[in-house]
Scaffold this motif. Structure first.
Motif, PDB file in Angstrom:
ATOM      1  N   ARG A 132       0.819  -1.205   0.000  1.00  0.00           N
ATOM      2  CA  ARG A 132       0.000   0.000   0.000  1.00  0.00           C
ATOM      3  C   ARG A 132       0.857   1.262   0.000  1.00  0.00           C
ATOM      4  N   LEU A 133       1.920   1.258   0.812  1.00  0.00           N
ATOM      5  CA  LEU A 133       2.764   2.447   0.946  1.00  0.00           C
ATOM      6  C   LEU A 133       4.147   2.258   0.348  1.00  0.00           C
ATOM      7  N   ARG A 134       4.584   1.013   0.214  1.00  0.00           N
ATOM      8  CA  ARG A 134       5.928   0.750  -0.296  1.00  0.00           C
ATOM      9  C   ARG A 134       6.048  -0.738  -0.602  1.00  0.00           C
ATOM     10  N   ALA A 135       7.142  -1.094  -1.247  1.00  0.00           N
ATOM     11  CA  ALA A 135       7.468  -2.502  -1.484  1.00  0.00           C
ATOM     12  C   ALA A 135       8.979  -2.646  -1.459  1.00  0.00           C
ATOM     13  N   GLY A 136       9.450  -3.731  -0.896  1.00  0.00           N
ATOM     14  CA  GLY A 136      10.886  -3.960  -0.778  1.00  0.00           C
ATOM     15  C   GLY A 136      11.391  -4.961  -1.797  1.00  0.00           C
ATOM     16  N   PHE A 137      12.580  -4.688  -2.334  1.00  0.00           N
ATOM     17  CA  PHE A 137      13.253  -5.569  -3.280  1.00  0.00           C
ATOM     18  C   PHE A 137      14.709  -5.731  -2.852  1.00  0.00           C
ATOM     19  N   MET A 358       6.288  -6.946   6.496  1.00  0.00           N
ATOM     20  CA  MET A 358       6.069  -6.297   7.782  1.00  0.00           C
ATOM     21  C   MET A 358       6.508  -4.843   7.676  1.00  0.00           C
ATOM     22  N   VAL A 359       5.605  -3.908   8.020  1.00  0.00           N
ATOM     23  CA  VAL A 359       5.901  -2.477   7.990  1.00  0.00           C
ATOM     24  C   VAL A 359       6.106  -2.011   9.429  1.00  0.00           C
ATOM     25  N   LEU A 360       7.283  -1.456   9.715  1.00  0.00           N
ATOM     26  CA  LEU A 360       7.630  -0.997  11.058  1.00  0.00           C
ATOM     27  C   LEU A 360       7.684   0.517  11.083  1.00  0.00           C
ATOM     28  N   GLN A 361       7.243   1.105  12.218  1.00  0.00           N
ATOM     29  CA  GLN A 361       7.268   2.557  12.364  1.00  0.00           C
ATOM     30  C   GLN A 361       7.829   2.929  13.726  1.00  0.00           C
ATOM     31  N   MET A 390      10.109   1.472   8.062  1.00  0.00           N
ATOM     32  CA  MET A 390      10.809   0.377   7.371  1.00  0.00           C
ATOM     33  C   MET A 390       9.812  -0.666   6.897  1.00  0.00           C
ATOM     34  N   ASP A 391      10.046  -1.156   5.665  1.00  0.00           N
ATOM     35  CA  ASP A 391       9.249  -2.234   5.098  1.00  0.00           C
ATOM     36  C   ASP A 391      10.153  -3.441   4.921  1.00  0.00           C
ATOM     37  N   SER A 392       9.808  -4.571   5.555  1.00  0.00           N
ATOM     38  CA  SER A 392      10.621  -5.781   5.473  1.00  0.00           C
ATOM     39  C   SER A 392       9.821  -6.883   4.785  1.00  0.00           C
ATOM     40  N   PRO A 393      10.014  -7.061   3.466  1.00  0.00           N
ATOM     41  CA  PRO A 393       9.281  -8.126   2.771  1.00  0.00           C
ATOM     42  C   PRO A 393      10.030  -9.455   2.850  1.00  0.00           C
ATOM     43  N   TRP A 394       9.291 -10.557   2.687  1.00  0.00           N
ATOM     44  CA  TRP A 394       9.886 -11.884   2.600  1.00  0.00           C
ATOM     45  C   TRP A 394       9.501 -12.504   1.266  1.00  0.00           C
ATOM     46  N   VAL A 395      10.511 -12.977   0.541  1.00  0.00           N
ATOM     47  CA  VAL A 395      10.239 -13.633  -0.745  1.00  0.00           C
ATOM     48  C   VAL A 395       9.392 -14.884  -0.521  1.00  0.00           C
ATOM     49  N   THR A 396       9.740 -15.665   0.513  1.00  0.00           N
ATOM     50  CA  THR A 396       8.934 -16.817   0.908  1.00  0.00           C
ATOM     51  C   THR A 396       8.159 -16.449   2.159  1.00  0.00           C
ATOM     52  N   PRO A 397       6.820 -16.455   2.129  1.00  0.00           N
ATOM     53  CA  PRO A 397       6.041 -16.026   3.299  1.00  0.00           C
ATOM     54  C   PRO A 397       6.354 -16.862   4.535  1.00  0.00           C
ATOM     55  N   LEU A 398       6.276 -16.215   5.706  1.00  0.00           N
ATOM     56  CA  LEU A 398       6.429 -16.908   6.978  1.00  0.00           C
ATOM     57  C   LEU A 398       5.097 -17.558   7.352  1.00  0.00           C
ATOM     58  N   THR A 425       7.741  10.212  27.426  1.00  0.00           N
ATOM     59  CA  THR A 425       8.367   9.433  28.505  1.00  0.00           C
ATOM     60  C   THR A 425       8.407   7.943  28.176  1.00  0.00           C
ATOM     61  N   THR A 426       7.830   7.563  27.042  1.00  0.00           N
ATOM     62  CA  THR A 426       7.809   6.156  26.654  1.00  0.00           C
ATOM     63  C   THR A 426       8.222   6.021  25.188  1.00  0.00           C
ATOM     64  N   CYS A 427       8.741   4.859  24.872  1.00  0.00           N
ATOM     65  CA  CYS A 427       8.983   4.505  23.474  1.00  0.00           C
ATOM     66  C   CYS A 427       7.656   4.006  22.873  1.00  0.00           C
ATOM     67  N   ALA A 428       7.408   4.382  21.626  1.00  0.00           N
ATOM     68  CA  ALA A 428       6.166   3.987  20.958  1.00  0.00           C
ATOM     69  C   ALA A 428       6.486   3.471  19.567  1.00  0.00           C
ATOM     70  N   GLU A 429       6.284   2.167  19.373  1.00  0.00           N
ATOM     71  CA  GLU A 429       6.548   1.537  18.082  1.00  0.00           C
ATOM     72  C   GLU A 429       5.304   0.778  17.622  1.00  0.00           C
ATOM     73  N   SER A 430       5.197   0.617  16.317  1.00  0.00           N
ATOM     74  CA  SER A 430       4.086  -0.143  15.763  1.00  0.00           C
ATOM     75  C   SER A 430       4.554  -0.962  14.579  1.00  0.00           C
ATOM     76  N   ALA A 431       3.810  -2.018  14.312  1.00  0.00           N
ATOM     77  CA  ALA A 431       4.109  -2.894  13.174  1.00  0.00           C
ATOM     78  C   ALA A 431       2.791  -3.285  12.521  1.00  0.00           C
ATOM     79  N   LEU A 432       2.829  -3.406  11.197  1.00  0.00           N
ATOM     80  CA  LEU A 432       1.676  -3.874  10.431  1.00  0.00           C
ATOM     81  C   LEU A 432       2.095  -5.130   9.686  1.00  0.00           C
ATOM     82  N   LEU A 433       1.524  -6.275  10.077  1.00  0.00           N
ATOM     83  CA  LEU A 433       1.834  -7.557   9.440  1.00  0.00           C
ATOM     84  C   LEU A 433       0.845  -7.786   8.308  1.00  0.00           C
TER      85      LEU A 433
END
Length: 440
Positions: A132-137, A358-361, A390-398, A425-433
């Motif tokens: 949707r937002l990017r693709a990794g190669f 996996m999209v990480l923010q 960051m977008d981390s694609p896998w050629v073979t799905p997990l 005061t806190t770290c805030a991270e998210s991931a979209l699988l």
């Protein structure tokens, strides 16, 4: 030319020419002149010594000469076209061994200059990817030459609808070494709703400034809001309305019979339970749509406010109720400085989750580590300070089986300092699988 002969020797030999140059994969010949200066018939055997002996040949391998006569043999040098073929001046010698008088051995010497050659092979993996937002190669590059190669990667599309990021920008590969250059493709304009758009692009690996052959690739841009989501909302709402109408129109009137009252009471409870179930489904789908819309707006802005979702929370949504439909689920974590926290998604019973990317923010620019585990096995370990988006694609799905757990853990060292906002005061991270949910 070199002519070696001892006073006590009865054999003499010389190379013509004594030095030569040869390209890997090619061949060069040298003539060896041999003369019998003795008084008996002598047979001579020949042996090449030194580094070039591995890719040399002598023909004939043995020669018989009458006293006072001479003849020639041919030396052929054929260095292989391989990365481990040495470059430069390589000395060699030919041992001319008389069979009858081995003490009269003669050893003429020469040099072979092996020339450099360049050969770089590249491959785009995968050739086509979606997002949707990017693709990794990845571009796999192997140096088949016998010299180090400086390689750089460039990408472009004729319609100029894409943007590209390469990491690393360049690499130096030793002979025989293989490297991987990461390429992230982003659309210049996002699609909120509608059909998937396919964008063709090309990449080219340049070696020491010399461009190579272009490689064709494709990026399939998916809309931010899945196409079947509005239909799913409408069907769920219609089902809830129909069940409610059935309740008020058919089952609510009072039935005086005791047995009838009991039946009506049981039916009423069943219908009410079903209505509540459908209402929950509608609320769940609506929540997924709101989450997707909020995510799109947040990614479109320069500075995103921290999520109001509690630490360790996780939610999921499917793009379609059909078997094997596209599926995505977000994970969000808040962790205090010096502590860690996690969020977990459990695959439903009877399903298998195939994770393709996996999209990480890290919108605040926190520092620490982020770990992704599947059923206790570590899949990724990343330093937060190395990325914001960051977008981390896998050629073979997990593959995550039914009941399997996908856990994201954040070890917060120092919360970041987003611009134009109070220091958190806190770290805030998210991931979209992202991937597919299929039937087990």
């Amino acid at each position: 030319m070199i002519f070696l002969q001892s006073g006590a020797m009865t054999a003499s030999a010389r190379l013509d020419p004594p030095s030569l140059s040869v390209e890997p994969g090619g061949s060069q010949r040298v003539t060896l002149h041999v003369r019998n200066g003795g008084d008996i018939v002598e047979a001579y055997r020949f042996e090449v010594v030194g580094a070039p002996s591995a890719w040399s040949a002598v023909e004939p391998a043995e020669l018989s000469l009458y006293p006072g006569t001479g003849d020639t043999v041919t030396l052929t040098f054929q260095p292989p076209k391989a990365p481990d073929t040495s470059v430069g001046q390589l000395p060699f010698a030919v041992r001319v061994l008389p069979v009858e008088r081995p003490q009269d051995v003669t050893i003429p010497e020469g040099t072979v200059e092996v020339l450099p050659f360049h050969a770089v092979e590249s491959e785009l993996l995968p050739r086509s990817n979606r997002g949707r937002l990017r693709a990794g190669f990845q571009v796999a590059v192997r140096n088949h030459g016998n010299m180090p190669a400086d390689v750089t990667l460039g990408a472009w599309d004729t319609d100029e609808k894409l943007r590209y990021r390469v990491h690393p920008a360049k690499a130096e590969l030793a002979p025989g070494e293989q490297g991987h250059l990461k390429l992230t493709v982003r659309p210049r304009h996002r699609i909120l709703r509608g059909a998937v758009q396919r964008h063709a692009f090309q990449v080219r690996v340049a070696r020491d400034g010399q461009p190579g052959e272009p490689l064709d690739g494709a990026y399939e841009q998916r809309p931010l809001v899945p196409a079947l989501l509005p239909k799913a909302l409408a069907l769920a709402a219609a089902a809830a309305t129909a069940l409610t109408a059935a309740w008020f129109g058919l089952l609510k009137p009072t039935i005086t019979s005791t047995a009838g009252a009991a039946v009506t009471s049981q039916a009423s409870q069943a219908v009410q339970s079903e209505v509540k179930k459908r209402q929950k489904e509608v609320a769940s789908v609506a929540s997924a749509a709101a989450s997707e819309s909020a995510k799109a707006k947040a990614e479109a802005g320069a500075g995103t406010k921290p999520s109001a979702q509690p630490s360790g929370a996780a939610s999921g949504a499917a793009a379609s109720g059909a078997e094997g439909a596209n599926f995505y689920t977000p994970l969000s974590v808040r962790a205090k400085a010096g502590a860690n926290a996690g969020a977990t998604f459990t695959v439903p019973k009877g399903k298998t989750f195939l994770i393709s990317d996996m999209v990480l923010q890290n919108p605040q620019g926190d520092s620490g580590t982020l770990t992704l585990n599947i059923d206790g096995s570590q899949v990724s370990l990343l330093a937060l300070e190395n990325f914001r988006d960051m977008d981390s694609p896998w050629v073979t799905p997990l593959r995550v089986p039914a009941g399997g757990k996908v856990t994201m853990t954040v070890d917060c060292r120092t919360p970041g300092a987003p611009p134009s906002a109070p220091k958190p005061t806190t770290c805030a991270e998210s991931a979209l699988l992202n991937g597919k949910m299929v039937k087990s």
